[in-house]
Motif scaffolding. Sequence first.
Motif, PDB file in Angstrom:
ATOM      1  N   ASN A  37       6.209   0.563  -2.481  1.00 10.60           N
ATOM      2  CA  ASN A  37       5.832   0.918  -3.855  1.00 10.60           C
ATOM      3  C   ASN A  37       5.291  -0.283  -4.630  1.00 10.60           C
ATOM      4  OD1 ASN A  37       6.520   3.642  -3.571  1.00 10.60           O
ATOM      5  ND2 ASN A  37       8.671   3.210  -4.023  1.00 10.60           N
ATOM      6  N   THR A  38       4.533  -1.133  -3.911  1.00  9.76           N
ATOM      7  CA  THR A  38       3.938  -2.310  -4.545  1.00  9.76           C
ATOM      8  C   THR A  38       2.420  -2.268  -4.572  1.00  9.76           C
ATOM      9  OG1 THR A  38       4.019  -3.461  -2.423  1.00  9.76           O
ATOM     10  CG2 THR A  38       5.875  -3.804  -3.927  1.00  9.76           C
ATOM     11  N   ILE A  39       1.818  -1.362  -3.774  1.00  7.28           N
ATOM     12  CA  ILE A  39       0.356  -1.260  -3.732  1.00  7.28           C
ATOM     13  C   ILE A  39      -0.039   0.197  -3.911  1.00  7.28           C
ATOM     14  CG2 ILE A  39      -1.715  -1.560  -2.307  1.00  7.28           C
ATOM     15  CD1 ILE A  39      -0.295  -3.848  -0.904  1.00  7.28           C
ATOM     16  N   ALA A  40      -0.881   0.452  -4.910  1.00  5.51           N
ATOM     17  CA  ALA A  40      -1.382   1.803  -5.167  1.00  5.51           C
ATOM     18  C   ALA A  40      -2.814   1.903  -4.653  1.00  5.51           C
ATOM     19  CB  ALA A  40      -1.331   2.125  -6.653  1.00  5.51           C
ATOM     20  N   THR A  41      -3.121   3.003  -3.975  1.00  4.20           N
ATOM     21  CA  THR A  41      -4.470   3.226  -3.447  1.00  4.20           C
ATOM     22  C   THR A  41      -5.033   4.502  -4.050  1.00  4.20           C
ATOM     23  OG1 THR A  41      -3.912   2.151  -1.362  1.00  4.20           O
ATOM     24  CG2 THR A  41      -5.847   3.584  -1.372  1.00  4.20           C
ATOM     25  N   PHE A  42      -6.211   4.389  -4.687  1.00  5.88           N
ATOM     26  CA  PHE A  42      -6.883   5.541  -5.261  1.00  5.88           C
ATOM     27  C   PHE A  42      -7.940   6.032  -4.283  1.00  5.88           C
ATOM     28  CE2 PHE A  42     -10.480   7.305  -7.716  1.00  5.88           C
ATOM     29  CZ  PHE A  42      -9.830   8.390  -8.319  1.00  5.88           C
ATOM     30  N   THR A  43      -7.896   7.310  -3.944  1.00  2.00           N
ATOM     31  CA  THR A  43      -8.870   7.912  -3.028  1.00  2.00           C
ATOM     32  C   THR A  43      -9.667   8.965  -3.781  1.00  2.00           C
ATOM     33  OG1 THR A  43      -7.368   7.594  -1.168  1.00  2.00           O
ATOM     34  CG2 THR A  43      -9.197   9.130  -0.851  1.00  2.00           C
ATOM     35  N   PRO A  44     -10.967   8.744  -3.989  1.00  2.00           N
ATOM     36  CA  PRO A  44     -11.784   9.732  -4.704  1.00  2.00           C
ATOM     37  C   PRO A  44     -11.854  11.050  -3.937  1.00  2.00           C
ATOM     38  CG  PRO A  44     -12.924   7.621  -4.544  1.00  2.00           C
ATOM     39  CD  PRO A  44     -11.739   7.549  -3.629  1.00  2.00           C
ATOM     40  N   THR A  45     -11.935  12.144  -4.659  1.00  2.00           N
ATOM     41  CA  THR A  45     -12.084  13.449  -4.019  1.00  2.00           C
ATOM     42  C   THR A  45     -13.418  13.544  -3.299  1.00  2.00           C
ATOM     43  OG1 THR A  45     -10.703  14.458  -5.716  1.00  2.00           O
ATOM     44  CG2 THR A  45     -12.100  15.934  -4.427  1.00  2.00           C
ATOM     45  N   ALA A  46     -14.474  13.001  -3.895  1.00  2.00           N
ATOM     46  CA  ALA A  46     -15.783  12.971  -3.253  1.00  2.00           C
ATOM     47  C   ALA A  46     -15.772  11.961  -2.116  1.00  2.00           C
ATOM     48  CB  ALA A  46     -16.863  12.616  -4.258  1.00  2.00           C
ATOM     49  N   GLY A  81      -0.586  -5.265   3.742  1.00  2.00           N
ATOM     50  CA  GLY A  81      -0.348  -4.159   2.834  1.00  2.00           C
ATOM     51  C   GLY A  81      -1.555  -3.297   2.544  1.00  2.00           C
ATOM     52  N   LEU A  82      -2.728  -3.676   3.035  1.00  2.00           N
ATOM     53  CA  LEU A  82      -3.935  -2.929   2.722  1.00  2.00           C
ATOM     54  C   LEU A  82      -4.149  -1.782   3.706  1.00  2.00           C
ATOM     55  CD1 LEU A  82      -6.474  -5.763   1.862  1.00  2.00           C
ATOM     56  CD2 LEU A  82      -4.974  -4.483   0.323  1.00  2.00           C
ATOM     57  N   THR A  83      -4.883  -0.776   3.243  1.00  2.00           N
ATOM     58  CA  THR A  83      -5.399   0.287   4.100  1.00  2.00           C
ATOM     59  C   THR A  83      -6.902   0.078   4.206  1.00  2.00           C
ATOM     60  OG1 THR A  83      -3.664   1.845   3.482  1.00  2.00           O
ATOM     61  CG2 THR A  83      -5.685   2.772   4.386  1.00  2.00           C
ATOM     62  N   LEU A  84      -7.392  -0.093   5.433  1.00  2.00           N
ATOM     63  CA  LEU A  84      -8.781  -0.484   5.649  1.00  2.00           C
ATOM     64  C   LEU A  84      -9.608   0.718   6.080  1.00  2.00           C
ATOM     65  CD1 LEU A  84      -8.153  -3.851   7.514  1.00  2.00           C
ATOM     66  CD2 LEU A  84      -8.446  -3.447   5.056  1.00  2.00           C
ATOM     67  N   ALA A  85     -10.598   1.061   5.249  1.00  2.00           N
ATOM     68  CA  ALA A  85     -11.514   2.156   5.547  1.00  2.00           C
ATOM     69  C   ALA A  85     -12.557   1.683   6.557  1.00  2.00           C
ATOM     70  CB  ALA A  85     -12.190   2.618   4.261  1.00  2.00           C
ATOM     71  N   ALA A 138       0.296 -10.798   6.881  1.00  2.00           N
ATOM     72  CA  ALA A 138       1.693 -11.157   6.643  1.00  2.00           C
ATOM     73  C   ALA A 138       2.584  -9.948   6.443  1.00  2.00           C
ATOM     74  CB  ALA A 138       1.796 -12.081   5.438  1.00  2.00           C
ATOM     75  N   THR A 139       1.985  -8.789   6.114  1.00  2.00           N
ATOM     76  CA  THR A 139       2.713  -7.522   6.054  1.00  2.00           C
ATOM     77  C   THR A 139       1.857  -6.466   6.742  1.00  2.00           C
ATOM     78  OG1 THR A 139       1.781  -7.033   3.865  1.00  2.00           O
ATOM     79  CG2 THR A 139       3.937  -8.096   3.922  1.00  2.00           C
ATOM     80  N   LYS A 162       2.809  -5.122  11.930  1.00  2.00           N
ATOM     81  CA  LYS A 162       2.049  -4.129  12.676  1.00  2.00           C
ATOM     82  C   LYS A 162       0.667  -3.906  12.069  1.00  2.00           C
ATOM     83  CE  LYS A 162       6.266  -1.533  13.813  1.00  2.00           C
ATOM     84  NZ  LYS A 162       6.955  -0.230  13.665  1.00  2.00           N
ATOM     85  N   VAL A 163      -0.327  -3.794  12.924  1.00  2.00           N
ATOM     86  CA  VAL A 163      -1.626  -3.236  12.552  1.00  2.00           C
ATOM     87  C   VAL A 163      -1.634  -1.827  13.126  1.00  2.00           C
ATOM     88  CG1 VAL A 163      -4.119  -3.385  12.839  1.00  2.00           C
ATOM     89  CG2 VAL A 163      -2.773  -5.470  12.540  1.00  2.00           C
TER      90      VAL A 163
END
Length: 313
Positions: free
Chosen positions: A33-42, A198-202, A215-216, A243-244
């Motif tokens: 609960n430290t990183i928020a990711t916004f995903t557009p509907t389009a 902590g990132l999600t990579l598109a 590191a995470t 983990k990746v």
Amino acid sequence: MNPATVTAPGTFTLRETVSGTNVPGTVTMNAANTIATFTPTAAALLVNTSYTATVSTAATNATGTAMPNTVAWSFTTSAAASTAQAPVNLLTAGNFVILTKAGITNVHTSAITGNIGASPITAATMDNVFCSEITGTIFGVDAAYTGSGAVTCFAGNPPLANKTLVDNAVLDMGTAFNDAKGRTTPDFVDLGAGSIGGLTLAPGLYKWNTGVLIATDVTISGSASDVWIFQIAGDITQSNGIKVTLAGGALAKNIFWQVDGGTGVAIGTTAQMNGVILAIKAITLATGAVANSRLFAQTEVTLQQNAVTQPAP
């Protein structure tokens, strides 16, 4: 943050700066609960367009304390739409899970699935990878491999065809490295200043003018047909136990880590990596690390009781 209070369009909004039109979408939080990711509907945001993101004071932390002030920031999207990348063509290097120019060091016992090879250095530099540790064949440029005394997994010269095979694969490894390095117009430049934990990579082409620190945990998210190419001017350092991971159907065979640093790639103890690694220098896996990967190093590869499996086709 309290994830129930970080929502779109509730406490988070993204709007076109000029028109004021809100972009519909959803917000998700990572496990901490430290990183928020916004995903557009389009499918994507508009190109060459200014957007403003805003988090309101209704957002709270885990104990219920509200943000004291609204936070807003703006950015402008690229002037050109992102173009999907084609996979890097590995040519005959794709017949191997590990390829090196300077040999393989191994602390027993590892588990390797796929063929391995070294050229132009003597096959004796792979002696501490035993036939009992590999599901596949060890290819060398000469007949010098001795292993544990059992050499049934080894294919060297003679016959000359085995030397030619591994020589060509190593040349193709270099061609693949140059292909990945030569891709232009990156979608992301210096993301996270090189710290991508902590990132999600598109899907897309990523470029870092520095090294990359993991590191995470990192998530690579996309479909089975999507491609990720990571151009890294420095080294990769993946911390112990990190983990990746793959999500949404993403496949390790479509992920390419092109590493140009003077040291190479260091994967920490019990860490988990996914993707094809193309390193100008060394690749080192610490004790117990797991790689659903191809390890292609233009110097050496070091293993320490690792599981290395070539990605599924």
